[in-house]
Write an enzyme that holds these catalytic residues in place. Structure first.
Site, short mmCIF file in Angstrom:
data_model
loop_
_atom_site.label_atom_id
_atom_site.label_comp_id
_atom_site.label_asym_id
_atom_site.label_seq_id
_atom_site.Cartn_x
_atom_site.Cartn_y
_atom_site.Cartn_z
N CYS A 17 -25.28 -0.98 10.84
CA CYS A 17 -25.65 -0.11 9.81
C CYS A 17 -27.07 -0.55 8.87
CB CYS A 17 -24.45 -0.45 8.73
SG CYS A 17 -24.25 -1.86 8.16
N ARG A 25 -22.53 3.95 -5.91
CA ARG A 25 -22.20 2.80 -4.97
C ARG A 25 -22.14 1.49 -6.30
NH1 ARG A 25 -26.32 -0.13 -0.53
NH2 ARG A 25 -25.35 1.70 0.50
N ASP A 49 -22.34 -6.11 11.58
CA ASP A 49 -22.84 -6.02 10.04
C ASP A 49 -23.28 -7.41 9.61
OD1 ASP A 49 -23.72 -5.06 7.65
OD2 ASP A 49 -21.72 -4.57 6.96
N HIS A 71 -17.22 2.43 3.17
CA HIS A 71 -18.50 2.86 3.15
C HIS A 71 -18.61 4.24 4.09
CE1 HIS A 71 -22.87 3.27 2.92
NE2 HIS A 71 -23.14 2.30 3.59
N ARG A 82 -28.54 8.97 8.76
CA ARG A 82 -27.83 8.90 7.44
C ARG A 82 -28.27 10.22 6.82
NH1 ARG A 82 -25.79 4.38 5.16
NH2 ARG A 82 -25.31 5.91 3.53
N GLN A 94 -21.51 6.16 5.85
CA GLN A 94 -21.97 4.88 7.08
C GLN A 94 -21.23 5.35 8.46
OE1 GLN A 94 -24.72 2.89 7.19
NE2 GLN A 94 -24.54 3.17 9.45
N1 CP Z 1 -26.64 1.14 5.65
C1 CP Z 1 -26.81 1.33 4.13
O1 CP Z 1 -25.87 1.63 3.63
O2 CP Z 1 -28.12 0.84 3.85
P1 CP Z 1 -28.70 0.60 2.49
O3 CP Z 1 -27.73 -0.45 1.76
O4 CP Z 1 -29.83 0.26 2.51
O5 CP Z 1 -28.29 1.98 1.83
N1 NVA Z 2 -21.33 -4.83 4.26
C1 NVA Z 2 -22.62 -4.57 3.85
C2 NVA Z 2 -23.15 -3.34 4.23
C3 NVA Z 2 -24.76 -2.70 3.72
C4 NVA Z 2 -24.94 -1.30 4.03
C5 NVA Z 2 -22.69 -4.84 2.33
O1 NVA Z 2 -21.66 -4.31 1.71
O2 NVA Z 2 -23.64 -5.42 1.89
#
Ligand code: CP
Ligand code: NVA
Length: 305
Positions: free
Chosen positions: A262, A102, A222, A129, A290, A132
């Site tokens: 999400c 990540r 989101d 992502h 998930r 997701q």
């Molecule tokens: N939806 C999602 O990716 O959540 P987190 O950022 O908590 O992993």
């Molecule tokens: N768009 C958001 C998604 C988090 C799961 C981010 O990147 O912070």
């Protein structure tokens, strides 16, 4: 070596195989069975941003499948410049069967994957992502059945989640509409490439959220400011005000339209409590899935090695 950096790494038929595995493992778990399909296999997670769902879904998935998992921040793993990305990837690959990453930079995940002898999974970058979006379409299929009969409308920032949803819908033939304010849309080149390549489904861009949600069977949103964009929160509150998912917007959609997010959500900004906590909201089933999706993905990916 197969990786999941974006959904372009998967064929439609392979997504269907992953969904079938995820469903099978979810059903078995409900029946009290936890097949130890990944006994002796190891996963390394390296994250530069916070995470609840993604980190825990992979860690618990690996554990329930009989494998092991380690977690590092990017700094701890040396991806802050302590070593080259190539060297870190070569070393982690020699210790692990699968790596989840990540990061802010999407290119870092690509560079890592090019040098990794373990499968690399994108656990969120600024561009995409994929885990997701796979979970989201799996959840819609579970709740509503035939995906081709759905109309998924994404209202809000044209961000990483929106990119992957558009990509996944195109692969699975799901009608998708995206509604974002001027300057926050998905890139026109990306939209054009999906519109040219997709088979049987449609991808529409509609700036007006009220018009966009007409006939929607699922409304998805989101956060307005993603991780790393926190300093833009106040500016974005004004720009995105008309894109809030509230009862009025939900009532402009199809009857029994579901609500998805999400998570994490900023309650009172992109979505009201009333919608998030309503009967139409399936956000916690989505969050739970998930883990089931992660199990299907891990088993499928490690079968390819
Ligand atoms: N939806 C999602 O990716 O959540 P987190 O950022 O908590 O992993
Ligand atoms: N768009 C958001 C998604 C988090 C799961 C981010 O990147 O912070």
């Amino acid at each position: 070596m197969r990786h999941l950096v974006t959904l372009n790494d998967l064929q439609s038929s392979e997504i269907i195989e992953i969904f079938a595995l995820a469903q099978e493992l979810k059903d078995k778990r409900s029946a009290g069975e936890r097949p130890q399909l990944l006994q002796g296999r190891t996963m390394t997670q390296v994250f530069e941003k916070p995470s609840l769902r993604t980190r825990l879904s992979f860690e618990s998935a690996m554990c329930e499948l009989g494998g092991g998992a380690s977690f590092f921040t990017c700094k701890e793993a040396g991806l802050d410049g302590r070593e080259s990305v190539e060297d870190v990837a070569r070393v982690i690959g020699r210790y692990s069967d699968v790596v989840t990453l990540r990061t802010f930079s999407h290119d870092l995940i690509k560079q890592f994957a090019q040098n990794s002898s373990a499968s690399v999974i994108n656990a969120l970058s600024d561009l995409s992502h994929p885990c997701q979006a796979l979970t989201d379409l799996f959840t819609i299929q579970e709740v509503a059945g035939d995906l081709s009969q759905q109309k998924l409308v994404y209202v809000g920032d044209g961000n990483n989640v929106a990119y992957s949803l558009a990509n996944c819908c195109a692969k699975l033939g799901v009608p998708f509409v995206v509604s974002s304010p001027d300057g926050f849309e998905l890139s026109p080149n990306f939209v054009k490439s999906l519109q040219e390549n997709q088979t049987g489904s449609t991808l529409e861009v509609e700036t007006d959220p009220q018009k966009a949600v007409a006939g929607a069977t699922v409304i998805y949103t989101d956060v307005w400011a993603s991780m790393g964009q926190e300093s833009e929160t106040e500016r974005r509150k004004k720009i995105f005000a008309d894109y809030q998912v509230n009862s009025s917007l939900m009532s402009a959609a199809a009857k029994n339209c579901q609500f998805m997010h999400c998570l994490p959500a900023k309650r009172g900004l992109e979505v009201t409590d009333e919608v998030l906590d309503s009967q139409q909201s399936i956000v916690f089933q989505q969050a739970e899935n998930r883990k089931h999706l992660a199990k299907g993905l891990l088993v499928w990916l490690l079968q390819q090695q």
